[in-house]
Motif scaffolding. Structure first.
Motif, mmCIF file in Angstrom:
data_model
loop_
_atom_site.group_PDB
_atom_site.id
_atom_site.type_symbol
_atom_site.label_atom_id
_atom_site.label_comp_id
_atom_site.label_asym_id
_atom_site.label_seq_id
_atom_site.Cartn_x
_atom_site.Cartn_y
_atom_site.Cartn_z
ATOM 1 N N UNK A 174 -35.613 -18.553 -20.344
ATOM 2 C CA UNK A 174 -35.659 -17.178 -20.839
ATOM 3 C C UNK A 174 -35.186 -16.230 -19.748
ATOM 4 N N UNK A 175 -35.622 -16.479 -18.521
ATOM 5 C CA UNK A 175 -35.198 -15.618 -17.416
ATOM 6 C C UNK A 175 -33.688 -15.684 -17.204
ATOM 7 N N UNK A 187 -32.761 -3.140 -16.756
ATOM 8 C CA UNK A 187 -33.819 -2.253 -17.271
ATOM 9 C C UNK A 187 -34.257 -2.729 -18.656
ATOM 10 N N UNK A 188 -33.289 -3.132 -19.482
ATOM 11 C CA UNK A 188 -33.626 -3.673 -20.800
ATOM 12 C C UNK A 188 -34.378 -4.993 -20.658
ATOM 13 N N UNK A 189 -33.967 -5.809 -19.685
ATOM 14 C CA UNK A 189 -34.649 -7.089 -19.469
ATOM 15 C C UNK A 189 -36.099 -6.863 -19.059
ATOM 16 N N UNK A 190 -36.342 -5.843 -18.239
ATOM 17 C CA UNK A 190 -37.717 -5.547 -17.825
ATOM 18 C C UNK A 190 -38.573 -5.147 -19.023
ATOM 19 N N UNK A 191 -37.989 -4.387 -19.954
ATOM 20 C CA UNK A 191 -38.721 -3.985 -21.160
ATOM 21 C C UNK A 191 -39.051 -5.203 -22.016
ATOM 22 N N UNK A 192 -38.110 -6.136 -22.115
ATOM 23 C CA UNK A 192 -38.357 -7.346 -22.884
ATOM 24 C C UNK A 192 -39.461 -8.167 -22.232
ATOM 25 N N UNK A 193 -39.454 -8.263 -20.899
ATOM 26 C CA UNK A 193 -40.500 -9.017 -20.212
ATOM 27 C C UNK A 193 -41.873 -8.411 -20.479
ATOM 28 N N UNK A 222 -25.221 -13.561 -26.339
ATOM 29 C CA UNK A 222 -26.561 -12.995 -26.150
ATOM 30 C C UNK A 222 -26.563 -11.515 -26.521
ATOM 31 N N UNK A 223 -25.556 -10.778 -26.084
ATOM 32 C CA UNK A 223 -25.468 -9.350 -26.415
ATOM 33 C C UNK A 223 -25.344 -9.148 -27.920
ATOM 34 N N UNK A 224 -24.557 -10.003 -28.572
ATOM 35 C CA UNK A 224 -24.302 -9.817 -30.004
ATOM 36 C C UNK A 224 -25.481 -10.238 -30.868
ATOM 37 N N UNK A 225 -26.191 -11.294 -30.467
ATOM 38 C CA UNK A 225 -27.208 -11.874 -31.350
ATOM 39 C C UNK A 225 -28.628 -11.392 -31.073
ATOM 40 N N UNK A 226 -28.984 -11.199 -29.803
ATOM 41 C CA UNK A 226 -30.352 -10.745 -29.504
ATOM 42 C C UNK A 226 -30.377 -9.405 -28.791
ATOM 43 N N UNK A 227 -29.355 -9.137 -27.991
ATOM 44 C CA UNK A 227 -29.216 -7.825 -27.366
ATOM 45 C C UNK A 227 -30.477 -7.362 -26.669
ATOM 46 N N UNK A 228 -30.972 -6.194 -27.062
ATOM 47 C CA UNK A 228 -32.193 -5.643 -26.472
ATOM 48 C C UNK A 228 -33.322 -5.616 -27.497
ATOM 49 N N UNK A 229 -33.170 -6.407 -28.557
ATOM 50 C CA UNK A 229 -34.180 -6.460 -29.617
ATOM 51 C C UNK A 229 -35.371 -7.303 -29.154
ATOM 52 N N UNK A 230 -36.524 -6.689 -28.882
ATOM 53 C CA UNK A 230 -37.661 -7.473 -28.376
ATOM 54 C C UNK A 230 -38.159 -8.509 -29.368
ATOM 55 N N UNK A 231 -38.016 -8.229 -30.681
ATOM 56 C CA UNK A 231 -38.440 -9.214 -31.678
ATOM 57 C C UNK A 231 -37.586 -10.477 -31.587
#
Length: 270
Positions: A10-11, A20-26, A232-241
């Motif tokens: 995952x990391x 910054x988006x990755x930190x929000x997802x974490x 990754x950008x296209x399919x999950x992007x910054x969507x936390x769900x």
């Protein structure tokens, strides 16, 4: 997820999006920052994972003294490669010789009575071909390639040389390039980073190897990242769900990494 700081895979995937988006997802996943790894620790972790044989070459191509020390002292590193490490051979294509910071006794690699090329020509079985191929060092590849152009080496010898992870790409291409040959190379664990991430399963092992690769073979790990980043950008992007779905699926998902990413995005958007 493991140990409270997230699965290494995952990391690795989170490293492909804005940090910054990755930190929000974490924060959403309840995991911390990835663990900082030293070369020695990363190498020990890598030993516990299935990986293609090409990983050894990817590590050598860094021409990093700390990595070379680990490889020189590793029981799984072929003796010929250990000898070349001691000689300061640059595996990364930089030319010249490296400043050697690895010390030790070079393993004895006895050459048969007919010399390096002669022993390859005398090989009549796969076993004898592999024994002969083990004597070929970095300084011998040009002579071997020239001998094969003058008169093709026996098939066993060609394949034994091709199986060497440090066989130069130009020499390997001289020995074969058709689809069946390429398939046999993959079965032998000789792959490029793009092939590795696109074709290998399960993804939790692939991504953990690549996470360790950020320490042990960063240049080739970046090649793998370049293949995965657009997906990754296209399919999950910054969507936390979507990331939450990916984290749940990862430990048991049986497909490839691209299939994992696409499935996670699809489930999250239902």
């Amino acid at each position: 997820m493991n140990r409270g700081n997230g699965h290494p895979g995952v990391h690795f995937l989170l490293s492909l999006i804005d940090q910054d988006d990755a930190a929000a997802v974490r924060r959403r996943l309840g995991v911390g920052e990835p663990e900082e790894l030293a070369v020695e620790h990363a190498a020990l972790s890598l030993d516990r994972l299935p990986r293609p044989r090409s990983v050894l070459l990817w590590m050598l191509q860094e021409d990093d003294p700390a990595t070379n020390r680990v490889l020189f002292n590793h029981s799984g590193t072929p003796g010929t490669i250990k000898r070349d490490i001691l000689r300061g051979v640059p595996f990364g294509g930089t030319g010249g010789r490296l400043h050697v910071l690895v010390h030790g006794q070079a393993p004895e690699i006895p050459v048969g009575p007919h010399g390096v090329v002669g022993d390859l020509r005398e090989a009549r079985t796969m076993e004898t071909a592999r024994i002969a191929a083990r004597t070929v060092g970095a300084d011998d590849w040009a002579e071997v390639a020239a001998a094969d152009r003058a008169e093709p080496l026996p098939g066993y010898a060609r394949w034994a040389l091709t199986e060497r992870v440090d066989c130069p790409p130009a020499v390997r291409a001289q020995f074969g390039s058709h689809a069946k040959f390429t398939h046999r190379m993959r079965l032998a664990g000789i792959v490029e980073p793009a092939e590795y991430v696109e074709l290998t399963r399960p993804p939790h092992e692939v991504l953990e190897v690549l996470r360790l690769g950020e320490v042990l073979f960063p240049r080739r790990a970046r090649e793998a990242a370049a293949v995965l980043a657009p997906l990754v950008h296209a399919e999950v992007g910054v969507n936390p769900d979507a990331w939450a779905v990916l984290a749940r699926l990862l430990p048991t998902f049986a497909g490839t990494v691209p299939e994992l990413v696409r499935t996670s995005g699809a489930i999250a958007h239902v």
